[in-house]
Design a protein around this motif. Structure first.
Motif, PDB file in Angstrom:
ATOM      1  N   SER A   4       0.848  -1.183   0.000  1.00 44.11           N
ATOM      2  CA  SER A   4       0.000   0.000   0.000  1.00 44.11           C
ATOM      3  C   SER A   4       0.888   1.239   0.000  1.00 44.11           C
ATOM      4  O   SER A   4       1.937   1.249   0.642  1.00 44.11           O
ATOM      5  CB  SER A   4      -0.916   0.017   1.223  1.00 44.11           C
ATOM      6  OG  SER A   4      -1.747  -1.125   1.245  1.00 44.11           O
ATOM      7  N   ILE A 388     -13.047  -4.860   6.840  1.00 42.55           N
ATOM      8  CA  ILE A 388     -11.712  -4.303   7.056  1.00 42.55           C
ATOM      9  C   ILE A 388     -11.323  -4.370   8.532  1.00 42.55           C
ATOM     10  O   ILE A 388     -10.210  -4.770   8.889  1.00 42.55           O
ATOM     11  CB  ILE A 388     -11.654  -2.849   6.552  1.00 42.55           C
ATOM     12  CG1 ILE A 388     -11.741  -2.820   5.022  1.00 42.55           C
ATOM     13  CG2 ILE A 388     -10.384  -2.154   7.013  1.00 42.55           C
ATOM     14  CD1 ILE A 388     -10.543  -3.389   4.319  1.00 42.55           C
ATOM     15  N   ALA A 391     -10.576  -7.890   9.576  1.00 41.70           N
ATOM     16  CA  ALA A 391      -9.337  -8.424   9.006  1.00 41.70           C
ATOM     17  C   ALA A 391      -8.108  -7.808   9.654  1.00 41.70           C
ATOM     18  O   ALA A 391      -7.216  -8.514  10.142  1.00 41.70           O
ATOM     19  CB  ALA A 391      -9.327  -8.191   7.489  1.00 41.70           C
ATOM     20  N   ILE A 392      -8.044  -6.463   9.675  1.00 41.85           N
ATOM     21  CA  ILE A 392      -6.833  -5.799  10.160  1.00 41.85           C
ATOM     22  C   ILE A 392      -6.600  -6.063  11.635  1.00 41.85           C
ATOM     23  O   ILE A 392      -5.452  -6.189  12.091  1.00 41.85           O
ATOM     24  CB  ILE A 392      -6.915  -4.281   9.887  1.00 41.85           C
ATOM     25  CG1 ILE A 392      -6.952  -4.036   8.376  1.00 41.85           C
ATOM     26  CG2 ILE A 392      -5.731  -3.548  10.499  1.00 41.85           C
ATOM     27  CD1 ILE A 392      -7.021  -2.570   8.001  1.00 41.85           C
ATOM     28  N   PRO A 396      -2.380  -7.874   9.377  1.00 35.88           N
ATOM     29  CA  PRO A 396      -2.453  -7.492   7.961  1.00 35.88           C
ATOM     30  C   PRO A 396      -2.566  -8.677   7.009  1.00 35.88           C
ATOM     31  O   PRO A 396      -3.108  -8.535   5.913  1.00 35.88           O
ATOM     32  CB  PRO A 396      -1.143  -6.723   7.744  1.00 35.88           C
ATOM     33  CG  PRO A 396      -0.753  -6.230   9.104  1.00 35.88           C
ATOM     34  CD  PRO A 396      -1.217  -7.280  10.068  1.00 35.88           C
ATOM     35  N   LEU A 399      -5.899  -9.531   5.333  1.00 35.20           N
ATOM     36  CA  LEU A 399      -6.492  -8.736   4.263  1.00 35.20           C
ATOM     37  C   LEU A 399      -6.665  -9.544   2.982  1.00 35.20           C
ATOM     38  O   LEU A 399      -7.600  -9.320   2.218  1.00 35.20           O
ATOM     39  CB  LEU A 399      -5.629  -7.508   3.974  1.00 35.20           C
ATOM     40  CG  LEU A 399      -5.908  -6.260   4.820  1.00 35.20           C
ATOM     41  CD1 LEU A 399      -4.964  -5.143   4.427  1.00 35.20           C
ATOM     42  CD2 LEU A 399      -7.350  -5.820   4.678  1.00 35.20           C
ATOM     43  N   SER A 403     -10.177  -9.833   1.152  1.00 33.55           N
ATOM     44  CA  SER A 403     -10.358  -9.465  -0.249  1.00 33.55           C
ATOM     45  C   SER A 403     -10.961 -10.610  -1.049  1.00 33.55           C
ATOM     46  O   SER A 403     -11.861 -10.403  -1.873  1.00 33.55           O
ATOM     47  CB  SER A 403      -9.012  -9.059  -0.869  1.00 33.55           C
ATOM     48  OG  SER A 403      -8.495  -7.919  -0.227  1.00 33.55           O
TER      49      SER A 403
END
Length: 538
Positions: A4, A388, A391-392, A396, A399, A403
């Motif tokens: 990112s 989100i 997941a986070i 990480p 993710l 997704s």
């Protein structure tokens, strides 16, 4: 996070540039599917395709887009954003140029498959660019806008399609896609994203998992797209479904026993995540009322893209309003109420459409379809935020699993909704057709008079009364089929309305329970994210 871009402070003019490029990327990614959906009959006619072959164009897009997001995350983490951008945009540019010079079914399949891959990448780039334009406190809103723009492009495609096909040449569609691709390449080269951290992300077993999982999901997409076209009793559908189960099951078995899985099966099968997936799929099925139901009804009534421009514009504006409302009213402490409100809105819109007649025109659907288009984007933000946060807060690495789960739920949910509604509509049309025919007698004066009136339209070109009577009977049977289809679509609208009521009872009951007990279902996840942020700041 690896893969990112960094988020430094930018001057106002650069922020505006990032935002504008983000809008372009998001709309381009959505139009790659929207233009196909809006102009599939024209593409089918220009290439001389059967309905089954046209179905494979839709399937090709879904096959590649359904699970690419999980692979693209690791690609960005290992090779960086710039290589990610260059490879996928340049690859799509190559196939769009190819379809300008080689007009064939095989090339069109290749382009649609490439569009599925590029669309996943462009959606990611879209919210990366928009997040750069946002102040720190609102950067997650950029993600909501990015996911929403791809949905706005679907009704927008119906607004611009008649302008592109004024002379009936589908070459203009291909030129338009090429132009958008070139604009995206130029813009991302002109204003690049800040650099990202790179890590060694791929493991050997990742490729084995993807080699099993991707074909399995592709077969599942093929079954859902082609089922109502070739009908569900066709033998190869059963074989494809069995192969899909084996391939996906094998991939899940490998992932379940890995130390660093690509897909974290233990997290994905937890109650909260299964509930998240259930909500996402249910919403996508309900929203098929618009993508299949209303458009299908107007098609039966003889409406083409030229007559749907204003309706498409109304839906586009309502979708934009849904994004804005979703961002402004987003409350991390209560992310369920917008979903509940969206379900209520869908129910209202569906019941409003359930009294269609052969006099129904696009203007009669403005309010109902605006409501549903608004709901389609209003629910998106809270659902994305829930995923989100879940997941986070677990690290990480989750993710990738999020997704994959979100992409699968949206793609398969949409395909399943269309397959379900399409199959029910076909069965109800046959039932209504039989019921109408049973009430008509060949000796009925009203029937005889209608057939004679319809046959009189051929009076100037057919001198034989028997031939005129025969043509009148054909037109009369077409009117019977049209009325049966209208009744079948009314049944579909009512079904979606009652399904929305059932979902409202489920989610509304849970929301009331949480409010009464004062429970924030994301409290632990938000606390974990705050702790992670504190450690990062130190």
């Amino acid at each position: 996070m690896p893969g990112s871009p960094a988020t430094p402070d930018h001057p106002p003019l650069r922020r505006a540039g990032y935002f504008a490029i983000g809008l372009l990327l998001g709309v381009t990614g959505g139009l790659s599917n929207g233009l196909l959906a809006a102009n599939l009959p024209q593409i089918q006619g220009a290439l001389g395709l059967t309905s089954v072959e046209a179905g494979w164009l839709t399937a090709a897009y879904s096959m590649t887009s359904v699970c690419m997001s999980m692979l693209l995350i690791k690609f960005r983490q290992q090779f960086g954003l710039q290589r990610f951008i260059r490879i996928f945009l340049l690859g799509f540019l190559a196939v769009t140029i190819l379809q300008l010079f080689v007009r064939s079914y095989g090339v069109e399949l290749l382009v649609r498959a490439a569009s599925g891959v590029v669309s996943s990448g462009l959606t990611t780039l879209c919210f990366f660019y928009i997040m750069q334009a946002m102040p720190p406190a609102a950067r997650l809103s950029g993600m909501i806008i990015g996911f929403g723009l791809a949905q706005v492009a679907l009704p927008l495609a119906r607004v611009i399609s008649p302008l592109l096909l004024t002379n009936g040449d589908i070459q203009n569609l291909f030129l338009f896609e090429l132009g958008l691709t070139l604009m995206c390449l130029g813009c991302v080269a002109l204003l690049r994203l800040p650099p990202s951290e790179r890590i060694q992300a791929f493991e050997k077993l990742d490729f084995l998992t993807f080699a099993l999982f991707a074909p399995g999901m592709a077969l599942l997409c093929a079954v859902l797209v082609q089922g109502r076209i070739v009908w569900w009793s066709t033998q190869w559908l059963g074989l494809a479904l069995a192969a899909a189960i084996l391939l996906i099951g094998a991939a899940m078995l490998i992932e379940h026993n890995r130390a660093n899985p690509l897909l974290n099966t233990r997290w994905m099968r937890s109650r909260n995540i299964l509930r998240f997936a259930g909500v996402a799929v249910a919403m996508r099925v309900l929203l098929s009322e618009q993508s299949y139901g209303s458009i299908g009804l107007l098609t039966v009534l003889g409406m083409g893209n030229d007559q749907l421009v204003t309706l498409g514009l109304v839906m586009t504006l309502a979708s934009i309003a849904g994004i804005i409302a979703g961002v402004l009213l987003l409350n991390p402490k209560d992310l369920l109420w917008p979903v509940v409100a969206s379900v209520v809105i869908i129910a209202v819109g569906s019941f409003m459409d359930a009294d269609a007649t052969n006099l129904t025109r696009p203007g009669n659907l403005y309010i109902s379809q605006a409501l549903i288009a608004f709901a389609a984007l209003f629910f998106m933000g809270p659902v994305v935020m829930v995923g989100i946060f879940r997941a986070i807060s677990n690290g990480p690495s989750h993710l990738v699993s999020f997704s994959a789960l979100f992409g699968i739920s949206q793609t398969l949910g949409g395909l399943a909704g269309t397959a379900l509604l399409g199959s029910i509509q076909i069965m109800r049309e046959r039932l209504h057709s039989q019921e109408i025919v049973q009430t008509l007698a060949a000796t009925d004066p009203l029937v005889i008079g209608r057939i004679q009136t319809l046959g009189a339209a051929y009076g100037r070109i057919l001198g034989d009364p028997a031939l005129r009577q025969s043509e009148g009977a054909v037109l009369f049977s077409q009117q019977v089929a049209r009325e049966a289809n209208i009744l079948a679509f009314n049944d579909i609208f009512a079904l979606i309305g009652w399904l929305a009521v059932a979902v409202f009872i489920w989610l509304g009951g849970r929301w009331v329970y949480l409010r009464i007990r004062g429970i924030n279902p994301l409290a632990e996840d938000m606390a974990a994210m705050q702790a992670m942020r504190a450690r990062t700041m130190q």
